[in-house]
Enzyme design. Structure first.
Site: not given
Length: 209
Positions: A27, A113, A152
């Protein structure tokens, strides 16, 4: 010195990518950089550090996987839908793009995601098919870095370990949100206690962090 603190010391001997290894970059998107919709303090500093790992894996012909939030505008994690976060990483938006300067090899795998309104996902494994992809690539050991340590990255590392992958945390290539002071350090301790090994590229090189 406690055992948990000892486990967090970066290991200078484990960075020797070999067949069966994969790099997961979590990310590293514009909205998670300072000034972004959900900026992580110092988040931009992971980019040059990750690029060194990416270059090494790419040179070795080993898999490099990039995860990304890829939310619809009405995602359940957004405050207007009752979630905890401001709108961020809306699919196709500038904020959802990878960070400027982040090296994305032509052969990289991109895993999106939390791409439906009703489902959130911190882990790159949650609802993405990442585990099947890694098994299909013959991966057994994962090196994980990116944003953010306490969300994350933590969730991805813990799911990797639960799935049976040997997992290395790239301790010099992560940054924490730290909504509560110390969240990042606590996440690192949790990952180490679960079996993740921390690694620092700078320490391996003998350079100043």
């Amino acid at each position: 010195m406690s055992a948990s603190h000892t486990a967090l010391q970066p290991d200078s001997a484990t960075f020797a990518p070999q067949p069966g290894d994969a790099l997961i970059v979590v990310d590293v998107q514009r909205d998670f950089l300072p000034g972004g919709a959900l900026g992580v303090p110092g988040g931009d500093r992971v980019v040059p550090r990750l690029n060194r790992y990416i270059a090494r894996f790419d040179e070795c012909g080993l898999p490099v996987i990039f995860t990304r939030d890829w939310h619809p505008p009405d995602h359940c994690s957004f405050r207007q839908a009752g979630g905890p976060w401001p709108p961020h990483c809306i699919a196709g938006s500038a904020g959802a793009a990878f960070a400027p300067g982040l090296a994305v090899p032509a052969a990289a795998h991109i895993v999106s995601k939390a791409a439906t309104p009703e489902a959130d996902a911190y882990s790159g494994f949650q609802g993405t098919g990442l585990e099947a992809l890694l098994h299909g690539l013959g991966c057994r050991r994962l090196f994980v870095g990116g944003l953010a340590t306490d969300y994350c990255v933590r969730a991805t590392v813990l799911d990797a370990l639960a799935a049976g992958f040997s997992t290395v945390l790239l301790a010099d290539a992560v940054r924490a949100v730290d909504v509560h002071p110390g969240d990042g350090k606590r996440a690192e301790q949790e990952m180490a206690a679960a079996g993740a090994r921390p690694l620092s590229f700078e320490r391996r090189r003998g350079a100043r962090p």
